[in-house]
Design a protein around this motif. Structure first.
Motif, PDB file in Angstrom:
ATOM      1  N   PRO A  83       0.836  -1.211   0.000  1.00  0.00           N
ATOM      2  CA  PRO A  83       0.000   0.000   0.000  1.00  0.00           C
ATOM      3  C   PRO A  83       0.864   1.251   0.000  1.00  0.00           C
ATOM      4  CG  PRO A  83      -0.008  -0.989   2.171  1.00  0.00           C
ATOM      5  CD  PRO A  83       0.798  -1.893   1.299  1.00  0.00           C
ATOM      6  N   PHE A  84       1.036   1.853  -1.131  1.00  0.00           N
ATOM      7  CA  PHE A  84       1.926   3.014  -1.240  1.00  0.00           C
ATOM      8  C   PHE A  84       1.218   4.061  -2.080  1.00  0.00           C
ATOM      9  CE2 PHE A  84       5.191   5.489  -3.327  1.00  0.00           C
ATOM     10  CZ  PHE A  84       6.061   5.761  -2.302  1.00  0.00           C
ATOM     11  N   ARG A  85       1.051   5.224  -1.527  1.00  0.00           N
ATOM     12  CA  ARG A  85       0.400   6.275  -2.301  1.00  0.00           C
ATOM     13  C   ARG A  85       1.084   7.587  -1.964  1.00  0.00           C
ATOM     14  NH1 ARG A  85      -5.844   8.217  -1.792  1.00  0.00           N
ATOM     15  NH2 ARG A  85      -5.811   9.694  -3.517  1.00  0.00           N
ATOM     16  N   MET A  86       1.848   8.111  -2.932  1.00  0.00           N
ATOM     17  CA  MET A  86       2.569   9.360  -2.719  1.00  0.00           C
ATOM     18  C   MET A  86       1.625  10.484  -3.101  1.00  0.00           C
ATOM     19  SD  MET A  86       6.501   9.535  -3.621  1.00  0.00           S
ATOM     20  CE  MET A  86       7.553  10.943  -3.386  1.00  0.00           C
ATOM     21  N   MET A  87       0.960  11.059  -2.100  1.00  0.00           N
ATOM     22  CA  MET A  87       0.029  12.135  -2.413  1.00  0.00           C
ATOM     23  C   MET A  87       0.777  13.456  -2.463  1.00  0.00           C
ATOM     24  SD  MET A  87      -3.202  10.855  -0.188  1.00  0.00           S
ATOM     25  CE  MET A  87      -4.394  12.053  -0.761  1.00  0.00           C
ATOM     26  N   TRP A  88       0.114  14.494  -2.915  1.00  0.00           N
ATOM     27  CA  TRP A  88       0.832  15.766  -3.150  1.00  0.00           C
ATOM     28  C   TRP A  88       1.522  16.276  -1.901  1.00  0.00           C
ATOM     29  CZ3 TRP A  88      -0.685  19.839  -0.165  1.00  0.00           C
ATOM     30  CH2 TRP A  88      -1.946  19.736   0.442  1.00  0.00           C
ATOM     31  N   PHE A  89       0.924  16.014  -0.720  1.00  0.00           N
ATOM     32  CA  PHE A  89       1.492  16.634   0.475  1.00  0.00           C
ATOM     33  C   PHE A  89       2.598  15.787   1.101  1.00  0.00           C
ATOM     34  CE2 PHE A  89      -0.568  13.709   3.293  1.00  0.00           C
ATOM     35  CZ  PHE A  89      -1.765  13.410   2.665  1.00  0.00           C
ATOM     36  N   THR A  90       2.748  14.513   0.655  1.00  0.00           N
ATOM     37  CA  THR A  90       3.777  13.686   1.299  1.00  0.00           C
ATOM     38  C   THR A  90       5.192  14.213   1.040  1.00  0.00           C
ATOM     39  OG1 THR A  90       3.162  12.122  -0.424  1.00  0.00           O
ATOM     40  CG2 THR A  90       2.704  11.489   1.800  1.00  0.00           C
ATOM     41  N   PRO A  91       5.539  14.513  -0.232  1.00  0.00           N
ATOM     42  CA  PRO A  91       6.898  15.051  -0.425  1.00  0.00           C
ATOM     43  C   PRO A  91       7.083  16.413   0.239  1.00  0.00           C
ATOM     44  CG  PRO A  91       5.748  14.831  -2.528  1.00  0.00           C
ATOM     45  CD  PRO A  91       4.853  14.278  -1.503  1.00  0.00           C
ATOM     46  N   ILE A  92       6.028  17.199   0.266  1.00  0.00           N
ATOM     47  CA  ILE A  92       6.147  18.515   0.911  1.00  0.00           C
ATOM     48  C   ILE A  92       6.458  18.329   2.388  1.00  0.00           C
ATOM     49  CG2 ILE A  92       4.880  20.593   1.565  1.00  0.00           C
ATOM     50  CD1 ILE A  92       3.439  20.436  -1.072  1.00  0.00           C
ATOM     51  N   PHE A  93       5.733  17.398   3.005  1.00  0.00           N
ATOM     52  CA  PHE A  93       5.967  17.145   4.427  1.00  0.00           C
ATOM     53  C   PHE A  93       7.388  16.625   4.647  1.00  0.00           C
ATOM     54  CE2 PHE A  93       5.561  14.807   8.416  1.00  0.00           C
ATOM     55  CZ  PHE A  93       4.905  15.747   9.187  1.00  0.00           C
ATOM     56  N   GLY A  94       7.787  15.665   3.789  1.00  0.00           N
ATOM     57  CA  GLY A  94       9.151  15.141   3.893  1.00  0.00           C
ATOM     58  C   GLY A  94      10.173  16.256   3.765  1.00  0.00           C
ATOM     59  N   GLY A  95       9.947  17.144   2.780  1.00  0.00           N
ATOM     60  CA  GLY A  95      10.856  18.261   2.561  1.00  0.00           C
ATOM     61  C   GLY A  95      10.901  19.180   3.772  1.00  0.00           C
ATOM     62  N   LEU A  96       9.743  19.464   4.351  1.00  0.00           N
ATOM     63  CA  LEU A  96       9.679  20.349   5.519  1.00  0.00           C
ATOM     64  C   LEU A  96      10.470  19.755   6.686  1.00  0.00           C
ATOM     65  CD1 LEU A  96       6.053  21.760   5.752  1.00  0.00           C
ATOM     66  CD2 LEU A  96       8.202  22.961   5.352  1.00  0.00           C
ATOM     67  N   MET A  97      10.279  18.442   6.879  1.00  0.00           N
ATOM     68  CA  MET A  97      10.998  17.796   7.981  1.00  0.00           C
ATOM     69  C   MET A  97      12.504  17.943   7.776  1.00  0.00           C
ATOM     70  SD  MET A  97       9.032  16.665  10.208  1.00  0.00           S
ATOM     71  CE  MET A  97       7.758  17.853   9.972  1.00  0.00           C
ATOM     72  N   VAL A  98      12.944  17.725   6.548  1.00  0.00           N
ATOM     73  CA  VAL A  98      14.374  17.830   6.257  1.00  0.00           C
ATOM     74  C   VAL A  98      14.859  19.258   6.502  1.00  0.00           C
ATOM     75  CG1 VAL A  98      16.049  17.815   4.395  1.00  0.00           C
ATOM     76  CG2 VAL A  98      14.510  15.906   4.692  1.00  0.00           C
ATOM     77  N   MET A  99      14.052  20.239   6.064  1.00  0.00           N
ATOM     78  CA  MET A  99      14.423  21.634   6.307  1.00  0.00           C
ATOM     79  C   MET A  99      14.635  21.846   7.806  1.00  0.00           C
ATOM     80  SD  MET A  99      14.788  23.390   3.698  1.00  0.00           S
ATOM     81  CE  MET A  99      14.784  22.759   2.044  1.00  0.00           C
ATOM     82  N   MET A 100      13.681  21.294   8.565  1.00  0.00           N
ATOM     83  CA  MET A 100      13.764  21.464  10.012  1.00  0.00           C
ATOM     84  C   MET A 100      15.060  20.837  10.539  1.00  0.00           C
ATOM     85  SD  MET A 100      10.388  20.790  12.207  1.00  0.00           S
ATOM     86  CE  MET A 100      10.963  19.620  13.412  1.00  0.00           C
ATOM     87  N   VAL A 101      15.301  19.600  10.090  1.00  0.00           N
ATOM     88  CA  VAL A 101      16.523  18.907  10.517  1.00  0.00           C
ATOM     89  C   VAL A 101      17.750  19.747  10.182  1.00  0.00           C
ATOM     90  CG1 VAL A 101      17.989  16.914  10.045  1.00  0.00           C
ATOM     91  CG2 VAL A 101      15.543  16.599  10.343  1.00  0.00           C
ATOM     92  N   SER A 102      17.794  20.274   8.955  1.00  0.00           N
ATOM     93  CA  SER A 102      18.994  20.993   8.531  1.00  0.00           C
ATOM     94  C   SER A 102      19.155  22.302   9.286  1.00  0.00           C
ATOM     95  CB  SER A 102      18.950  21.293   7.035  1.00  0.00           C
ATOM     96  OG  SER A 102      18.460  20.209   6.338  1.00  0.00           O
TER      97      SER A 102
END
Ligand SMILES: Nc1ncnc2c1ncn2[C@@H]1O[C@H](COP(=O)(O)OP(=O)(O)OP(=O)(O)O)[C@@H](O)[C@H]1O
Ligand SMILES: [Mg+2]
Lengths: 398, 231
Positions: free
Chosen positions: A356-375
């Motif tokens: 069950p894998f569904r990359m919806m529009w907000f998943t990469p955005i959320f992933g990107g935001l988390m990375v921004m936070m980490v960095s």
């Protein structure tokens, strides 16, 4: 100077690779976990997706999802049909049954009883078999519903129950047309396999006609679970749902609303959501750890270089922007790598393993935001020693 | 550059170290001043104070007509960037950057556009005879070559004062001599001064004056003629 900052970073191959790895890993895990969550939530409302022709679902007022249901009186169908603005309305019954396989093994199925006249709700069958086979006596159609190895029946007639007790370890094969199962001691003849969407939670499915379902199930007060309706042209699904609700006292939801209800219900009631949340937090922690430590190591190892710059007149603003450019570069590249990897791995998992894998529009955005936070956090942590740095160390002997 | 009664101590309480105990020193335009003395006598501390990297505790110190202690951190950084060049014992080049990029750093810090900075860096690298290795990384060079890059970096933005902390101590004798010739020729340009801290008696010949330090004080200042006595 910022260009040189990037070169300083890229020039330190080992640590640069480590940083990229850490950030890619974070963005990959976060996005993957979220896509997985979206994937199985989507499977949660599979039965709604499977019936796009029905755009209003009518149910008991207490029902909040496709997963946990209770039944409504048979008369509901006629009452719904009498509402103005209906193109059609058909019944659908949900029940849970245990089916006995010929070797004695039993397996729980979701029984889906469809309208005898229209067979609405039965997905197309595999191998081009006509849906009308469901009208033959005792007929049933099965589907794996996202499970694996649960539709196995013994290969050999010799391995049959009940002579000498159940034989659970005999060679088995998938159910096929002509096989028989017992449901509440009633015979069910399998007439084919349906091309159903995988379910969440995964559960084998058994389709029969409503009249056959009435025969298989123990006597109950009500058999009907849903009435599936379609709004007449010019009437919106929401509008019809409101009318049905007002006129019948039953709950009526447009299919989009019912999908959303199911997602909300699963988010609150499914244990797996908690598991997902912990997976995301672990991903973040590991990401923070790896990225933070590496960026910190990178700046502390380059502390002498920063001291040289500071002695030569670089002010804090310049040094800070250098650090942020470095972590920003890592963040952007790492996010890209992680998302790309996620898309590829997800696609493979989905196609090859029915994941069950569904990359919806907000998943990469959320992933990107988390990375921004980490960095950003990593950059802030590593900026401290640089700002506190005494440029005097440049003259120190070692 | 003129200092009077400069003191500087590190630490506090029992651990307090008096590194400078009242320094009087001046440096003139166009001269190469050497600071010599035993290890730990405060040479590095002195040039750090002069270059505005450390704050003095007491006394007066004016560099190019300015009292660095009175400037804020930011102005002081700007002053260092614009007016002072540094040569370090360990060269301290940025290992990931090639020679041209290393030499452009002081210019970029001063806000010179990249194109201009690179062409000036190239010219200066040619002056120190490294015109053929512009794209090399510092790690690929010999110690002498690296120190020449460091000297190019120290003079590319034409600072009024260049401070060198033991520029020859990591180099062999011949290379050290070449390096000092290079530094000496730089010092000769008008309106510029060089301070060279050293342990190395073999390069005393290049000094206009030599300030001998011991235990945080200038013991004597020897004019060009008296070098032999020190050796
Ligand atoms: N950051 C510091 N903290 C505490 N004490 C220091 C510090 N830097 C220098 N000192 C002390 O101050 C004194 C003078 O040090 P300085 O480095 O100026 O000597 P130096 O003449 O440059 O020695 P060397 O020839 O070994 O380079 C020494 O006793 C040293 O231990
Ligand atoms: Mg020293």
């Amino acid at each position: 100077m910022l260009r040189l900052a990037m070169k300083m970073l890229v020039g330190d191959r080992a640590k640069y690779a480590g940083l990229l790895f850490g950030i890619s890993f974070t963005s990959f895990l976060v996005t993957f976990a979220l896509s997985y969550l979206c994937g199985f939530l989507t499977r949660g409302f599979a039965v709604v997706t499977e019936n796009p022709a029905a755009n209003v679902w009518v149910m008991d007022p207490a029902v909040e999802s496709t997963e946990l249901t209770t039944n409504i009186p048979d008369s509901a169908l006629s009452r719904v049909r009498s509402v103005a603005g209906i193109a059609f309305a058909v019944p659908l019954a949900f029940a849970t049954v245990d089916a006995r396989f010929p070797n004695g093994r039993f397996q729980s199925f979701r029984l889906i009883g469809v309208d005898d006249a229209t067979l609405f709700g039965l997905p197309p069958l595999q191998g081009g078999i006509s849906a009308t086979v469901l009208r033959t006596p005792d007929a049933g159609v099965v589907a794996s519903g996202g499970t694996a190895g649960k539709l196995e029946t013994p290969v050999s007639k010799a391995a049959q129950w009940p002579y000498g007790g159940p034989r659970l370890d005999v060679p088995a094969r998938r159910l096929a047309a002509g096989d028989e199962l017992l449901v509440n001691d009633h015979r069910v003849v399998i007439r084919g396999l349906a091309k159903s969407l995988p379910r969440y939670p995964p559960k084998p499915l058994m389709y029969t006609t409503l009249s056959n379902a009435a025969r298989l199930l123990p006597p109950e007060r009500h058999l009907l679970t849903f009435v599936l309706a379609r709004a007449a042209p010019g009437v919106s699904a929401r509008e019809l749902a409101t009318r049905i609700k007002a006129q019948t006292g039953l709950k009526a939801r447009s299919s989009a609303d019912f999908k959303a209800d199911t997602v909300n219900w699963l988010l609150i009631n499914s244990e797996d959501v908690g598991d997902m949340a912990s997976m995301v937090s672990i991903a973040m922690l590991v990401g923070f750890g790896v990225t933070g430590v590496l960026l910190f190591m990178f700046t502390t190892d380059s502390l002498r270089q920063y001291a040289v710059l500071k002695a030569m007149g670089a002010d804090s603003r310049l040094l800070l922007s250098m650090i942020f450019v470095q972590s920003g570069l890592c963040a952007v590249l790492g996010t890209g790598l992680g998302l790309g990897l996620c898309a590829v791995v997800g696609k493979i998992a989905m196609l090859e393993f029915d994941y069950p894998f569904r990359m919806m529009w907000f998943t990469p955005i959320f992933g990107g935001l988390m990375v921004m936070m980490v960095s950003v956090v990593a950059a802030v942590i590593s900026a401290r020693p640089v700002l506190k740095l005494e440029p005097g160390v440049v003259f120190a002997g070692r | 550059m003129r200092c009077t009664g400069v003191t500087k101590s590190y630490g506090a309480g029992d651990a307090k170290v008096m590194a400078l105990r009242g320094i009087d020193l001046d440096v003139r335009h166009g001269e190469l001043l050497m600071v010599v003395g035993p290890s730990g006598c405060g040479k590095t501390t002195l040039i750090s104070v002069i270059a505005g990297i450390l704050d003095r505790d007491a006394g007066e110190c004016r560099v190019l007509g300015r009292d660095l202690k009175r400037l804020g951190t930011k102005e002081r950084a700007r002053f260092r960037g614009a007016s002072i060049g540094f040569v370090f014992q360990l060269f301290n080049l940025l290992p990931a950057l090639n020679l041209v990029e290393n030499v452009t750093v002081p210019l970029l810090i001063n806000g010179v556009p990249r194109k201009d900075a690179e062409s000036r860096a190239r010219r200066v690298l040619e002056e120190v005879n490294l015109g053929l290795r512009l794209d090399a990384l510092p790690g690929k060079l010999s110690g002498g070559q690296q120190q020449r890059v460091a000297i190019a970096r120290a003079m590319v933005h034409e600072p009024k004062l260049i401070v060198c902390d033991e520029p020859t101590s990591n180099l062999d004798h011949a290379t050290g001599q070449t390096m000092m010739q290079l530094l000496r020729s730089i010092a000769k340009s008008p309106g510029r001064a060089l301070i060279v801290v050293t342990h190395d008696p073999r390069i005393y010949d290049f000094a206009d004056r030599i300030a001998r330090m011991d235990d945080g004080k200038i013991v004597e200042v020897i004019e060009g003629g008296g070098k032999e006595r020190l050796q």
